[in-house]
Design a protein around this motif. Structure first.
Motif, PDB file in Angstrom:
ATOM      1  N   LEU A  82       1.000  44.558  80.500  1.00 12.77           N
ATOM      2  CA  LEU A  82       0.847  46.056  80.718  1.00 12.77           C
ATOM      3  C   LEU A  82      -0.102  46.461  79.639  1.00 12.77           C
ATOM      4  O   LEU A  82      -0.865  47.481  80.075  1.00 12.77           O
ATOM      5  N   LYS A  83      -0.276  46.008  78.656  1.00 15.30           N
ATOM      6  CA  LYS A  83      -1.405  46.459  77.703  1.00 15.30           C
ATOM      7  C   LYS A  83      -2.413  46.107  78.135  1.00 15.30           C
ATOM      8  O   LYS A  83      -3.352  47.070  78.091  1.00 15.30           O
ATOM      9  N   GLU A  84      -2.951  45.000  78.601  1.00 15.40           N
ATOM     10  CA  GLU A  84      -4.108  44.435  79.062  1.00 15.40           C
ATOM     11  C   GLU A  84      -4.439  45.523  80.360  1.00 15.40           C
ATOM     12  O   GLU A  84      -5.633  45.572  80.520  1.00 15.40           O
ATOM     13  N   ARG A  85      -3.645  45.895  81.109  1.00 15.66           N
ATOM     14  CA  ARG A  85      -3.936  46.590  82.297  1.00 15.66           C
ATOM     15  C   ARG A  85      -3.683  48.066  82.118  1.00 15.66           C
ATOM     16  O   ARG A  85      -3.473  48.678  82.874  1.00 15.66           O
ATOM     17  N   VAL A 135      -1.650  52.788  84.199  1.00 18.53           N
ATOM     18  CA  VAL A 135      -0.236  52.491  83.886  1.00 18.53           C
ATOM     19  C   VAL A 135       0.291  53.345  82.529  1.00 18.53           C
ATOM     20  O   VAL A 135       1.466  53.344  82.343  1.00 18.53           O
ATOM     21  N   GLU A 136      -0.596  53.671  81.476  1.00 19.75           N
ATOM     22  CA  GLU A 136      -0.238  54.221  80.238  1.00 19.75           C
ATOM     23  C   GLU A 136       0.244  55.629  80.601  1.00 19.75           C
ATOM     24  O   GLU A 136       1.248  55.997  80.198  1.00 19.75           O
ATOM     25  N   GLU A 137      -0.425  56.111  81.575  1.00 20.82           N
ATOM     26  CA  GLU A 137      -0.031  57.461  81.917  1.00 20.82           C
ATOM     27  C   GLU A 137       1.521  57.467  82.495  1.00 20.82           C
ATOM     28  O   GLU A 137       2.415  58.410  82.393  1.00 20.82           O
ATOM     29  N   ASN A 138       1.601  56.660  83.280  1.00 19.77           N
ATOM     30  CA  ASN A 138       3.018  56.380  84.148  1.00 19.77           C
ATOM     31  C   ASN A 138       4.085  55.960  83.149  1.00 19.77           C
ATOM     32  O   ASN A 138       5.054  56.654  83.111  1.00 19.77           O
ATOM     33  N   LEU A 139       3.783  55.338  82.011  1.00 15.64           N
ATOM     34  CA  LEU A 139       4.695  55.225  81.200  1.00 15.64           C
ATOM     35  C   LEU A 139       4.829  56.432  80.276  1.00 15.64           C
ATOM     36  O   LEU A 139       6.084  56.776  80.000  1.00 15.64           O
ATOM     37  N   LEU A 140       3.982  57.088  80.017  1.00 21.06           N
ATOM     38  CA  LEU A 140       4.123  58.138  79.202  1.00 21.06           C
ATOM     39  C   LEU A 140       5.120  59.455  79.961  1.00 21.06           C
ATOM     40  O   LEU A 140       5.638  60.185  79.449  1.00 21.06           O
ATOM     41  N   ILE A 141       4.933  59.220  81.404  1.00 21.89           N
ATOM     42  CA  ILE A 141       5.864  60.130  82.180  1.00 21.89           C
ATOM     43  C   ILE A 141       7.274  60.082  81.846  1.00 21.89           C
ATOM     44  O   ILE A 141       8.041  60.834  81.761  1.00 21.89           O
ATOM     45  N   GLY A 142       7.573  58.980  81.394  1.00 22.66           N
ATOM     46  CA  GLY A 142       8.904  58.576  80.934  1.00 22.66           C
ATOM     47  C   GLY A 142       9.509  59.520  79.705  1.00 22.66           C
ATOM     48  O   GLY A 142      10.719  59.770  79.619  1.00 22.66           O
ATOM     49  N   ALA A 183      13.682  60.150  69.454  1.00 24.00           N
ATOM     50  CA  ALA A 183      13.212  58.610  68.922  1.00 24.00           C
ATOM     51  C   ALA A 183      14.124  57.679  69.150  1.00 24.00           C
ATOM     52  O   ALA A 183      15.342  57.741  69.461  1.00 24.00           O
ATOM     53  N   GLY A 184      13.656  56.604  69.046  1.00 26.07           N
ATOM     54  CA  GLY A 184      14.333  55.325  69.160  1.00 26.07           C
ATOM     55  C   GLY A 184      13.539  54.315  69.294  1.00 26.07           C
ATOM     56  O   GLY A 184      12.363  54.137  68.811  1.00 26.07           O
ATOM     57  N   ALA A 185      13.946  53.047  69.633  1.00 26.74           N
ATOM     58  CA  ALA A 185      13.197  51.678  69.631  1.00 26.74           C
ATOM     59  C   ALA A 185      11.992  51.765  70.406  1.00 26.74           C
ATOM     60  O   ALA A 185      10.916  51.219  70.353  1.00 26.74           O
ATOM     61  N   TRP A 186      12.198  52.569  71.576  1.00 22.76           N
ATOM     62  CA  TRP A 186      11.193  52.291  72.698  1.00 22.76           C
ATOM     63  C   TRP A 186       9.957  53.457  72.652  1.00 22.76           C
ATOM     64  O   TRP A 186      10.065  54.502  72.348  1.00 22.76           O
ATOM     65  N   SER A 187       8.636  52.786  72.540  1.00 23.59           N
ATOM     66  CA  SER A 187       7.388  53.674  72.474  1.00 23.59           C
ATOM     67  C   SER A 187       6.517  52.843  73.212  1.00 23.59           C
ATOM     68  O   SER A 187       6.800  51.794  73.644  1.00 23.59           O
ATOM     69  N   LEU A 188       5.252  53.371  73.460  1.00 24.78           N
ATOM     70  CA  LEU A 188       4.368  52.561  74.141  1.00 24.78           C
ATOM     71  C   LEU A 188       4.089  50.964  73.536  1.00 24.78           C
ATOM     72  O   LEU A 188       4.097  50.171  74.376  1.00 24.78           O
ATOM     73  N   GLN A 189       4.008  51.246  72.264  1.00 23.68           N
ATOM     74  CA  GLN A 189       3.844  50.032  71.619  1.00 23.68           C
ATOM     75  C   GLN A 189       5.020  48.832  71.684  1.00 23.68           C
ATOM     76  O   GLN A 189       4.743  47.586  72.236  1.00 23.68           O
ATOM     77  N   THR A 190       6.415  49.364  71.665  1.00 20.46           N
ATOM     78  CA  THR A 190       7.257  48.558  72.029  1.00 20.46           C
ATOM     79  C   THR A 190       7.441  48.116  73.314  1.00 20.46           C
ATOM     80  O   THR A 190       7.792  46.893  73.767  1.00 20.46           O
ATOM     81  N   VAL A 191       7.027  48.893  74.181  1.00 20.57           N
ATOM     82  CA  VAL A 191       7.007  48.401  75.740  1.00 20.57           C
ATOM     83  C   VAL A 191       6.169  47.396  76.149  1.00 20.57           C
ATOM     84  O   VAL A 191       6.175  46.388  76.874  1.00 20.57           O
ATOM     85  N   TYR A 192       4.877  47.519  75.283  1.00 19.76           N
ATOM     86  CA  TYR A 192       3.714  46.653  75.417  1.00 19.76           C
ATOM     87  C   TYR A 192       4.073  45.206  74.936  1.00 19.76           C
ATOM     88  O   TYR A 192       3.691  44.275  75.304  1.00 19.76           O
ATOM     89  N   ASP A 193       4.905  45.436  73.863  1.00 19.30           N
ATOM     90  CA  ASP A 193       5.305  44.074  73.235  1.00 19.30           C
ATOM     91  C   ASP A 193       6.243  43.374  74.022  1.00 19.30           C
ATOM     92  O   ASP A 193       6.152  42.043  74.135  1.00 19.30           O
ATOM     93  N   GLN A 200       3.961  43.452  88.056  1.00 22.03           N
ATOM     94  CA  GLN A 200       3.812  44.267  87.285  1.00 22.03           C
ATOM     95  C   GLN A 200       4.014  45.652  87.272  1.00 22.03           C
ATOM     96  O   GLN A 200       4.438  46.598  86.330  1.00 22.03           O
ATOM     97  N   GLN A 201       3.819  46.375  88.398  1.00 21.10           N
ATOM     98  CA  GLN A 201       4.539  47.498  88.857  1.00 21.10           C
ATOM     99  C   GLN A 201       5.675  47.691  88.514  1.00 21.10           C
ATOM    100  O   GLN A 201       6.483  48.584  87.931  1.00 21.10           O
ATOM    101  N   GLN A 202       6.880  46.635  88.678  1.00 15.48           N
ATOM    102  CA  GLN A 202       7.988  46.469  88.291  1.00 15.48           C
ATOM    103  C   GLN A 202       8.452  46.724  86.850  1.00 15.48           C
ATOM    104  O   GLN A 202       9.188  47.473  86.308  1.00 15.48           O
ATOM    105  N   MET A 203       7.404  45.994  86.200  1.00 15.52           N
ATOM    106  CA  MET A 203       7.407  46.233  84.412  1.00 15.52           C
ATOM    107  C   MET A 203       6.898  47.639  84.179  1.00 15.52           C
ATOM    108  O   MET A 203       7.755  48.165  83.184  1.00 15.52           O
TER     109      MET A 203
END
Ligand code: ATP
Length: 234
Positions: A124-127, A95-102, A109-119, A139-142
């Motif tokens: 997705l943070k659990e998984r 999940v995290e690697e898929n997010l980082l691809i983005g 820089a902006g509002a969105w980071s791993l942390q804010t996506v998990y918020d 979850q895949q759609q998220m």
């Protein structure tokens, strides 16, 4: 002045013409829904706006710049991110690697980071260490939405995000949209569920057989008008 607009947009798959002179606009801060039956041309329109397919004729303008001839990575670098139909996650990545691809191609820089996506999507943070394919469809759609947000886009193009998901999951996913808007993204969603589109959109366009058959605000278009524009007047 529109943030993103198409004018006279035409697209082909080989000899098959999928779009016939499509004009749509998206203003800054807006959420616009594209509705229509299977095969109406909604995905083709999204692919044309994101540089995934070439336009045969017409224009795509973003921030007053013609982008119709740009390839997808260049369009993304300008700030247009796509959540594609079918999610298109990398199955062998977590999940995290898929997010980082983005982040690739637009590490703005902006509002969105791993942390804010998990918020936004705490599950997705659990998984985060699970492979993308071990997740439920919702979850895949998220992950697909989170991956697009990681580029801090100015425009988020979402293609059929409710497809195949249970109503309760669709509700959870759509609950994220006000937060995404609040962080400044303008949004185009393709949605087959008319009720859902009317709920979330400031304006909507209905397409049929490659053409826009109706446009307006949810308050200004009647059910019968939508029905005729969606299915054709028989
Ligand atoms: P759906 O909800 O089924 O995705 P849609 O409104 O998004 O429908 P498109 O996927 O844009 O419609 O398809 C528009 C037309 O183009 C359809 O007739 C479809 O069969 C055709 N089409 C779409 N993709 C291709 C392709 N890769 N090759 C050939 N024809 C295609």
């Amino acid at each position: 002045m529109a943030l993103l607009e198409t004018q006279g947009l035409t697209a082909f798959y080989g000899d098959f013409q999928a779009l016939f002179g499509v004009d749509i606009t998206l203003d800054a801060g807006e959420t616009v829904a594209i509705i229509g039956a299977n095969g109406a041309g909604k995905s083709t329109l999204m692919r044309s706006m994101s540089g995934m397919i070439a336009n045969a004729a017409g224009q795509v303008r973003f921030e007053e710049r013609e982008i119709g001839a740009l390839p997808a990575p260049d369009v993304m670098a300008l700030g247009i991110a796509m959540v594609p139909e079918g999610r298109k996650l990398f199955p062998s990545l977590s999940v995290e690697e898929n997010l980082l691809i983005g982040r690739y191609g637009r590490a703005t820089a902006g509002a969105w980071s791993l942390q804010t996506v998990y918020d936004l999507f705490p599950v997705l943070k659990e998984r985060r260490n699970s492979p993308g394919t071990a997740l439920s469809g919702g979850q895949q759609q998220m992950v697909a939405i989170g991956r697009a947000l990681m580029s801090n886009p100015k425009v988020l193009l979402c293609d059929e995000i409710s497809l195949g998901l249970a109503p309760v999951i669709i509700r959870d996913i759509y609950a994220a949209f006000p937060k995404i808007r609040a962080e400044g993204a303008s949004i185009v969603i393709v949605e087959q569920d008319i009720g859902q589109a009317l709920k979330v959109a400031d304006r909507l366009y209905c397409m049929m057989e490659g053409r826009v058959t109706l446009s307006g605000t949810p308050a200004s278009v009647g059910r019968d008008e939508i029905h005729a524009a969606y299915f054709g007047a028989h």
